[in-house]
Design a protein around this motif. Structure first.
Motif, PDB file in Angstrom:
ATOM      1  N   GLU A  77       0.855  -1.186   0.000  1.00 54.85           N
ATOM      2  CA  GLU A  77       0.000   0.000   0.000  1.00 54.85           C
ATOM      3  C   GLU A  77       0.887   1.231   0.000  1.00 54.85           C
ATOM      4  N   LYS A  78       0.744   2.031  -1.063  1.00 56.38           N
ATOM      5  CA  LYS A  78       1.572   3.227  -1.251  1.00 56.38           C
ATOM      6  C   LYS A  78       0.790   4.454  -0.801  1.00 56.38           C
ATOM      7  N   GLU A  79       1.445   5.283  -0.003  1.00 56.27           N
ATOM      8  CA  GLU A  79       0.808   6.506   0.483  1.00 56.27           C
ATOM      9  C   GLU A  79       1.763   7.674   0.260  1.00 56.27           C
ATOM     10  N   TYR A  80       1.222   8.756  -0.286  1.00 57.34           N
ATOM     11  CA  TYR A  80       2.030   9.948  -0.543  1.00 57.34           C
ATOM     12  C   TYR A  80       1.985  10.915   0.633  1.00 57.34           C
ATOM     13  N   ALA A  81       3.047  11.686   0.776  1.00 54.25           N
ATOM     14  CA  ALA A  81       3.073  12.757   1.771  1.00 54.25           C
ATOM     15  C   ALA A  81       2.110  13.858   1.334  1.00 54.25           C
ATOM     16  N   GLU A  82       1.552  14.560   2.285  1.00 57.79           N
ATOM     17  CA  GLU A  82       0.599  15.624   1.976  1.00 57.79           C
ATOM     18  C   GLU A  82       1.271  16.975   1.790  1.00 57.79           C
ATOM     19  N   THR A  83       2.576  17.036   2.029  1.00 57.75           N
ATOM     20  CA  THR A  83       3.304  18.292   1.896  1.00 57.75           C
ATOM     21  C   THR A  83       4.280  18.205   0.734  1.00 57.75           C
ATOM     22  N   LYS A  84       4.733  19.343   0.266  1.00 55.26           N
ATOM     23  CA  LYS A  84       5.716  19.400  -0.821  1.00 55.26           C
ATOM     24  C   LYS A  84       7.088  19.072  -0.259  1.00 55.26           C
ATOM     25  N   LEU A  91       5.181   2.842   2.495  1.00 54.43           N
ATOM     26  CA  LEU A  91       4.983   1.642   1.686  1.00 54.43           C
ATOM     27  C   LEU A  91       4.759   0.493   2.676  1.00 54.43           C
ATOM     28  N   ALA A  92       3.505   0.276   3.020  1.00 51.84           N
ATOM     29  CA  ALA A  92       3.167  -0.756   3.994  1.00 51.84           C
ATOM     30  C   ALA A  92       2.933  -2.068   3.262  1.00 51.84           C
ATOM     31  N   THR A  93       3.633  -3.105   3.679  1.00 47.89           N
ATOM     32  CA  THR A  93       3.509  -4.393   2.998  1.00 47.89           C
ATOM     33  C   THR A  93       2.906  -5.442   3.931  1.00 47.89           C
ATOM     34  N   THR A  94       2.086  -6.274   3.327  1.00 51.29           N
ATOM     35  CA  THR A  94       1.545  -7.440   4.021  1.00 51.29           C
ATOM     36  C   THR A  94       1.936  -8.665   3.216  1.00 51.29           C
ATOM     37  N   ILE A  95       2.632  -9.579   3.869  1.00 51.36           N
ATOM     38  CA  ILE A  95       3.029 -10.835   3.237  1.00 51.36           C
ATOM     39  C   ILE A  95       2.059 -11.897   3.727  1.00 51.36           C
ATOM     40  N   ARG A  96       1.285 -12.444   2.806  1.00 52.44           N
ATOM     41  CA  ARG A  96       0.269 -13.445   3.159  1.00 52.44           C
ATOM     42  C   ARG A  96       0.781 -14.821   2.754  1.00 52.44           C
ATOM     43  N   VAL A  97       0.968 -15.665   3.752  1.00 52.15           N
ATOM     44  CA  VAL A  97       1.455 -17.027   3.529  1.00 52.15           C
ATOM     45  C   VAL A  97       0.274 -17.979   3.696  1.00 52.15           C
ATOM     46  N   PRO A  98      -0.174 -18.616   2.589  1.00 52.95           N
ATOM     47  CA  PRO A  98      -1.321 -19.509   2.711  1.00 52.95           C
ATOM     48  C   PRO A  98      -0.988 -20.763   3.517  1.00 52.95           C
ATOM     49  N   ASN A  99      -1.987 -21.296   4.171  1.00 52.63           N
ATOM     50  CA  ASN A  99      -1.808 -22.499   4.996  1.00 52.63           C
ATOM     51  C   ASN A  99      -0.683 -22.302   6.010  1.00 52.63           C
ATOM     52  N   PRO A 126      15.320   6.583   4.283  1.00 51.12           N
ATOM     53  CA  PRO A 126      14.887   6.344   5.667  1.00 51.12           C
ATOM     54  C   PRO A 126      13.627   7.107   6.073  1.00 51.12           C
ATOM     55  N   ASP A 127      13.248   8.144   5.343  1.00 53.84           N
ATOM     56  CA  ASP A 127      12.019   8.876   5.659  1.00 53.84           C
ATOM     57  C   ASP A 127      10.765   8.124   5.219  1.00 53.84           C
ATOM     58  N   ILE A 128      10.927   7.065   4.421  1.00 53.53           N
ATOM     59  CA  ILE A 128       9.776   6.269   3.993  1.00 53.53           C
ATOM     60  C   ILE A 128       9.497   5.216   5.063  1.00 53.53           C
ATOM     61  N   ASP A 129       8.303   5.280   5.620  1.00 52.76           N
ATOM     62  CA  ASP A 129       7.870   4.279   6.584  1.00 52.76           C
ATOM     63  C   ASP A 129       7.534   3.022   5.787  1.00 52.76           C
ATOM     64  N   ALA A 130       8.226   1.919   6.060  1.00 53.95           N
ATOM     65  CA  ALA A 130       8.042   0.704   5.262  1.00 53.95           C
ATOM     66  C   ALA A 130       7.875  -0.528   6.153  1.00 53.95           C
ATOM     67  N   PRO A 131       6.765  -0.577   6.903  1.00 48.98           N
ATOM     68  CA  PRO A 131       6.546  -1.728   7.776  1.00 48.98           C
ATOM     69  C   PRO A 131       6.212  -2.983   6.973  1.00 48.98           C
ATOM     70  N   ILE A 132       6.566  -4.134   7.538  1.00 49.16           N
ATOM     71  CA  ILE A 132       6.284  -5.419   6.912  1.00 49.16           C
ATOM     72  C   ILE A 132       5.489  -6.260   7.918  1.00 49.16           C
ATOM     73  N   LEU A 133       4.311  -6.670   7.514  1.00 51.94           N
ATOM     74  CA  LEU A 133       3.429  -7.484   8.369  1.00 51.94           C
ATOM     75  C   LEU A 133       3.249  -8.851   7.706  1.00 51.94           C
ATOM     76  N   PHE A 134       3.305  -9.897   8.493  1.00 47.78           N
ATOM     77  CA  PHE A 134       3.032 -11.250   8.005  1.00 47.78           C
ATOM     78  C   PHE A 134       1.617 -11.654   8.380  1.00 47.78           C
ATOM     79  N   ASP A 135       0.922 -12.258   7.436  1.00 49.74           N
ATOM     80  CA  ASP A 135      -0.407 -12.816   7.659  1.00 49.74           C
ATOM     81  C   ASP A 135      -0.279 -14.320   7.413  1.00 49.74           C
ATOM     82  N   TRP A 136      -0.316 -15.082   8.475  1.00 45.69           N
ATOM     83  CA  TRP A 136      -0.183 -16.546   8.387  1.00 45.69           C
ATOM     84  C   TRP A 136      -1.574 -17.121   8.184  1.00 45.69           C
ATOM     85  N   ALA A 137      -2.076 -17.002   6.961  1.00 43.63           N
ATOM     86  CA  ALA A 137      -3.448 -17.417   6.637  1.00 43.63           C
ATOM     87  C   ALA A 137      -3.658 -18.890   6.949  1.00 43.63           C
ATOM     88  N   GLU A 138      -4.782 -19.162   7.532  1.00 43.69           N
ATOM     89  CA  GLU A 138      -5.104 -20.556   7.903  1.00 43.69           C
ATOM     90  C   GLU A 138      -6.010 -21.185   6.883  1.00 43.69           C
TER      91      GLU A 138
END
Length: 138
Positions: A77-84, A91-99, A126-138
């Motif tokens: 998910e890409k999000e732009y800054a609101e200022t110039k 750039l928030a990422t979700t890694i979905r691992v099936p099963n 470094p000013d770009i917030d780039a969290p990585i979340l894992f989704d261990w889909a069941e």
């Protein structure tokens, strides 16, 4: 070293050619800036590059350990800054691992550490917030 040549074709459209393999990719300006929307923007490619690098990094680790991660997806998910100046702020990422239940807690920890080795993630400002979340889909 690798080389990519990008050529402006006119009407806010460019094409990039990767010299190593000859692959050609289109670029357009965002619709809100007057582009056609028929091709990804350069920042769309950055998002895709991050997702692709994360999957490649996970894939190499999984292959070495003979773990099957087929079907794993990355959503960015890409999000732009609101200022110039205009820039990406997140750039928030979700890694979905099936099963996901087929992986032990130790295996999950090993896989969750793999993104630390993603070249694109390391290359982000470094000013770009780039969290990585894992989704261990069941």
């Amino acid at each position: 070293m690798s080389t990519t040549t990008v050529t402006y074709e006119g009407k806010l459209h460019s094409t990039g050619r990767f010299e190593g393999n000859g692959v050609i990719v289109p670029f357009d300006v965002a619709v809100e800036k007057g582009g056609t929307g028929l091709a990804p923007t350069p920042t769309d490619y950055l998002s895709a590059a991050l997702g692709g690098c994360l999957l490649a990094t996970l894939g190499m680790l999984a292959a070495r350990r003979e773990w099957d991660i087929a079907g794993t997806t990355v959503t960015v998910e890409k999000e732009y800054a609101e200022t110039k100046p205009l820039r990406i702020k997140r750039l928030a990422t979700t890694i979905r691992v099936p099963n996901g239940a087929r992986f032990t807690p130790e295996q999950r920890t090993i896989l969750e550490r793999a993104p630390q080795h993603c070249t694109v993630h390391h290359s982000l400002h470094p000013d770009i917030d780039a969290p990585i979340l894992f989704d261990w889909a069941e």
